[in-house]
Design an enzyme around this catalytic site. Structure first.
Site, PDB file in Angstrom:
ATOM      1  N   ASP A  70      -2.103 -41.236 -34.381  1.00  0.00           N
ATOM      2  CA  ASP A  70      -0.807 -41.498 -34.990  1.00  0.00           C
ATOM      3  C   ASP A  70      -0.905 -42.158 -36.359  1.00  0.00           C
ATOM      4  O   ASP A  70       0.057 -42.159 -37.111  1.00  0.00           O
ATOM      5  CB  ASP A  70       0.035 -42.404 -34.074  1.00  0.00           C
ATOM      6  CG  ASP A  70       0.314 -41.754 -32.732  1.00  0.00           C
ATOM      7  OD1 ASP A  70       0.330 -40.511 -32.688  1.00  0.00           O
ATOM      8  OD2 ASP A  70       0.481 -42.481 -31.744  1.00  0.00           O
ATOM      9  N   CYS A  71      -2.042 -42.781 -36.652  1.00  0.00           N
ATOM     10  CA  CYS A  71      -2.153 -43.501 -37.925  1.00  0.00           C
ATOM     11  C   CYS A  71      -3.627 -43.700 -38.251  1.00  0.00           C
ATOM     12  O   CYS A  71      -4.512 -43.306 -37.488  1.00  0.00           O
ATOM     13  CB  CYS A  71      -1.434 -44.849 -37.857  1.00  0.00           C
ATOM     14  SG  CYS A  71      -2.172 -45.996 -36.678  1.00  0.00           S
ATOM     15  N   CYS A 421       0.594 -59.020 -33.268  1.00  0.00           N
ATOM     16  CA  CYS A 421       0.070 -57.652 -33.131  1.00  0.00           C
ATOM     17  C   CYS A 421       0.302 -56.879 -34.437  1.00  0.00           C
ATOM     18  O   CYS A 421       1.433 -56.804 -34.923  1.00  0.00           O
ATOM     19  CB  CYS A 421       0.794 -56.962 -31.978  1.00  0.00           C
ATOM     20  SG  CYS A 421       0.055 -55.418 -31.486  1.00  0.00           S
ATOM     21  N   ASP A 465      -0.989 -31.221 -72.901  1.00  0.00           N
ATOM     22  CA  ASP A 465      -1.434 -30.043 -73.629  1.00  0.00           C
ATOM     23  C   ASP A 465      -0.164 -29.329 -74.107  1.00  0.00           C
ATOM     24  O   ASP A 465       0.920 -29.556 -73.561  1.00  0.00           O
ATOM     25  CB  ASP A 465      -2.248 -29.135 -72.703  1.00  0.00           C
ATOM     26  CG  ASP A 465      -2.639 -27.838 -73.373  1.00  0.00           C
ATOM     27  OD1 ASP A 465      -3.143 -27.886 -74.502  1.00  0.00           O
ATOM     28  OD2 ASP A 465      -2.415 -26.771 -72.765  1.00  0.00           O
ATOM     29  N   THR A 467       0.190 -25.562 -75.165  1.00  0.00           N
ATOM     30  CA  THR A 467       0.387 -24.182 -74.735  1.00  0.00           C
ATOM     31  C   THR A 467       0.409 -24.064 -73.213  1.00  0.00           C
ATOM     32  O   THR A 467      -0.532 -24.470 -72.540  1.00  0.00           O
ATOM     33  CB  THR A 467      -0.721 -23.281 -75.306  1.00  0.00           C
ATOM     34  OG1 THR A 467      -0.759 -23.450 -76.721  1.00  0.00           O
ATOM     35  CG2 THR A 467      -0.470 -21.826 -74.967  1.00  0.00           C
ATOM     36  N   ASP A 671      -2.719 -26.938 -68.213  1.00  0.00           N
ATOM     37  CA  ASP A 671      -2.695 -25.754 -67.346  1.00  0.00           C
ATOM     38  C   ASP A 671      -3.891 -24.836 -67.521  1.00  0.00           C
ATOM     39  O   ASP A 671      -4.012 -23.852 -66.807  1.00  0.00           O
ATOM     40  CB  ASP A 671      -1.416 -24.940 -67.603  1.00  0.00           C
ATOM     41  CG  ASP A 671      -1.512 -24.093 -68.863  1.00  0.00           C
ATOM     42  OD1 ASP A 671      -2.064 -24.604 -69.864  1.00  0.00           O
ATOM     43  OD2 ASP A 671      -1.052 -22.940 -68.848  1.00  0.00           O
TER      44      ASP A 671
END
Length: 777
Positions: A70-71, A421, A465, A467, A671
């Site tokens: 669960d974690c 706890c 960037d 282009t 990109d």
């Protein structure tokens, strides 16, 4: 080709290989799940390499599904147990995907059955075991089974059973009061037994100070001092807290399962004779052709080879407006064909399509621990034994030193155990991170881990960037002018004549400028004349014989050499260039005169101005770093009102980003292949979704909609997630602090203590789930 042709070329850069735990077998338990990191210094890189020793080629690779994680705390328990087993190495657990991978030494006495037994003894389910010895094409662990409603899960059934048992005990106590304590004691023993067994299994496996141990000690202690009724409440409320964690983990996984469900199970495969048959989508191979009818989901990433249609890409990119697509356009698996019939050539296998890559990256992101999560986990390792020591002092010191009552102080010490706890504290960060990642993915913001999600909100500068990032990455004809038109012909007709002739000259070229001119002519419905004797002179012009004349399309510099440009023509060219446009001049070489010009530019994305303005409003400094010429960069940066640097090679971008990092955290948005080194060097690399695979793989996040304005949304999501984490920590520690004092002072008892713990867990979970609604308006 023309001088101005070269101006728009990308500089190829070397691919940056990032160091990261996610990419290596890591035999140090903690480092396996820490996510990918950048190693900027040679010493750090060497240390990372030494720490990530790969398993031998001959070591069997074991993969299995582990249910009930669960974690991150569950992950830590399993890692600790497996690390103590001889011959086990390279342990990689992903609680979001519920998967485990490890390496077994060939001569090890430990077998797969032993691993299954240890994990099962810790209270987790194990299934889908495979022994993967590295054969090419070996299948991966199967996907998780369908989700069950909470009341049908193991933890749900346990809560319901305990609830019935508790109700029966109360009813029995009312009917037969004399037997009440015995009935409650029986209920406690039945209810606490699974937790006691798990606590001892964890202790044997190397985790003696577990949450289950705290709860078991408190419940059994309460039973021994005659507080059986409160002990029942302790066990029941603790089980409710466990169930809440399970539900939260299920919600975190829901996004991944929803993504997987986007890809259809079957596809219509076309054969060479035009026939069609239905096949599993997972069986499609590269270069297969499939038929996609209106209303169908596209079964694979590919390219349209016949047909035109609108495609709803919102399941993948989050973009709500359908996009028009025709032959030659790419399509994503999982998108919906709205109206036309399409034939699509598959260009990626099922394991490599866009949806599969997103699922893989999201699973890695949810498994990677953020810096805050790692800190809290380290803190909880010392916190739990410290709390047990403090509880022992509360039990022993008052009776021994102050003469207090042993029963009273034992009761208060047990209450302190329950109050302290650390369930809610451990859950506070991963729950918020998982919800933030899921919220981003739904809106086309793919973030690769908690580390990136935390850092994005703290950036002080973003380097862009140009282009394909600030611009659309596609040249367009913006201006056409005729210098030598037919007398009596209107201006528009003269311009169309120049465009048609230029398209004829460029028809044999594949250069981006040539394609843009031809595309413009086709969209205007012009008949492109046939060209003959085509040739090109590098950096000068493209030539061809069109309509009996020797024509050329060249740069303004070449035009000055061939024809005598009039002052007005030079002024027009200079004005267009100052606007950041590339100018091509149509020339009649035999007559030695200019017939006209065409101006082209890679236009800004429609939302670029809004996106940059929103970043400034958030206090982030935008800077354009481009390899393009200074004149174009100056013009575009002026329109966006941002700083700029032009004519940069990839190494120049690296140098500038390193300089910017001295003043603030820096994100890089790009990109292309040439952006990959800068993306990796920045504190956070962000890729446009339409970019190259290298850029997307190197980056820490990707904007699937390719919108500049989404950057501000990404930063806002990061800041909201960090605020949510801080709120969760305050909830967890604040509630515990208040009830810690009241329990030690005797103002509240055991059931209030466990209720406070369960309440903190519920608050943290519900608060984290609020992030799933982020950005929905």
């Amino acid at each position: 080709m023309n001088e101005h042709h070269a101006e728009h070329g990308h500089h190829d850069g070397h691919r940056h290989e990032r160091d990261g735990c996610a990419d290596h077998c890591h035999c140090e338990i903690q480092a396996c799940a820490d996510g990918h990191r950048h190693a900027h210094a040679a010493g750090e890189a060497a240390a990372a390499q030494a720490a990530s020793a790969p398993a031998p080629e001959s070591s069997p690779r074991v993969s299995m599904r582990v249910e009930g994680m669960d974690c991150a705390s569950c992950v830590g328990k399993i890692e600790t147990a497996l690390a103590r087993m001889p011959g086990v190495s390279c342990i990689r657990l992903n609680f979001a995907a519920e998967t485990l991978e490890l390496a077994l030494a060939p001569d090890s006495a430990t077998g797969v059955g032993d691993i299954e037994k240890v994990i099962g003894g810790l209270g987790f389910g194990v299934s889908a075991i495979q022994d993967r010895r590295g054969e090419e094409g070996a299948p991966s662990a199967p996907a998780a089974a369908a989700d069950l409603p909470w009341w049908k899960t193991k933890k749900g059934a346990q809560v319901l059973g305990l609830g019935v048992l508790m109700g029966a005990a109360y009813a029995m106590a009312l009917v037969l009061p004399a037997y009440g304590p015995w009935v409650f004691a029986a209920a406690v023993l039945l209810g606490v037994f699974p937790f006691v067994r798990k606590a001892f299994a964890l202790a044997r496996a190397g985790s003696p100070f577990s949450i289950e141990m705290l709860m078991s000690v408190a419940a059994v202690g309460a039973l021994l001092i005659g507080e059986a009724e409160e002990a029942v409440a302790v066990v029941f409320l603790f089980s409710v807290g466990e169930l809440l964690e399970n539900v939260a983990a299920g919600r975190a996984r829901a996004g991944i399962k929803a993504l997987a469900a986007l890809v259809p199970k079957t596809a219509l495969l076309l054969d060479g004779q035009g026939g069609q048959r239905e096949v599993p989508a997972s069986s499609l191979r590269v270069d297969d052709r499939v038929l996609v009818r209106p209303g169908d989901r596209v079964p694979a990433d590919g390219v349209i080879v016949a047909g035109a249609s609108s495609l709803d890409e919102s399941p993948v990119t989050g973009e709500s407006v359908p996009r028009e697509k025709a032959a030659g356009d790419g399509v994503f698996a999982g998108t919906i064909n709205v109206d036309g019939v399409l034939q699509v050539r598959v260009d990626k296998a099922a394991a490599d399509n866009t949806i599969a890559r997103i699922i893989h990256l999201v699973e890695q992101a949810q498994a990677a621990r953020s810096p805050t999560a790692r800190f809290i986990e380290r803190f909880s390792r010392y916190y739990t034994p410290a709390v047990m020591a403090l509880a022992a002092l509360v039990v022993l010191v008052p009776p021994l030193v102050l003469g207090g009552d042993w029963g009273t102080w034992l009761y208060r010490g047990l209450a302190l155990l329950l109050i302290a706890c650390p369930c809610a504290l451990v859950l506070s960060t991963p729950a918020a991170i998982a919800s933030g990642l899921a919220a981003g993915t739904r809106q086309g913001l793919l973030i690769k881990g908690g580390n990136a999600l935390e850092t994005i909100g703290r950036v002080g500068a973003i380097a862009f960037d140009k282009t394909g990032t600030l611009t659309e990455g596609r040249l367009r004809v913006t201006d056409i002018a005729a210098f030598d038109g037919e007398e009596g012909e209107d201006e528009e007709s003269q311009a169309m004549s120049v465009l048609a002739l230029a398209a004829g000259v460029e028809s044999g070229s594949s250069h981006p400028l040539a394609r843009a001119i031809i595309r413009q002519a086709e969209s205007a419905g012009l008949a492109i004349p046939v060209a003959a004797e085509a040739s090109a002179s590098a950096g000068r012009a493209v030539r061809a014989r069109v309509d009996g004349r020797r024509l050329a399309v060249g740069s303004p510099v070449y035009a000055e050499q061939v024809a005598q440009l009039a002052p007005g023509q030079r002024a027009r060219i200079e004005a267009l260039q100052n606007d950041g446009k590339t100018v091509s001049v149509l020339l009649d070489e035999e007559a030695g005169r200019a017939l006209g010009l065409l101006a082209l530019r890679d236009e800004l994305r429609p939302d670029a101005r809004e996106g940059v303005a929103r970043l400034k409003a958030l206090g982030v400094r935008p800077v354009m770093l481009t390899g393009d010429n200074a004149r174009t960069a100056r013009a575009l940066a002026g329109e966006l009102d941002m700083e700029w640097q032009a004519e940069l090679l990839p190494q120049d971008k690296l140098r500038l980003i390193d300089g910017m990092k001295r003043d603030a955290r820096v994100a890089m948005v790009g990109d292309g292949i040439n952006d990959a080194p800068a993306l990796a060097a920045a504190d956070v690399g962000i890729a446009m979704g339409g970019g190259t695979d290298v850029a997307i793989e190197t980056a820490d996040a990707a904007l699937l909609k390719s919108r500049v304005s989404d950057l501000a949304h990404l930063i806002a999501l990061s800041r909201a997630t960090m605020a949510n984490i801080h709120q969760n920590v305050v909830f967890a520690l604040g509630l515990k602090g208040v009830f810690l004092v009241t329990s030690v002072l005797g103002m509240t008892g055991l059931w209030v203590a466990v209720l406070a713990d369960a309440g903190a867990t519920a608050l943290v979970t519900l608060n984290a789930l609020r992030l799933l609604r982020f950005g929905r308006g």
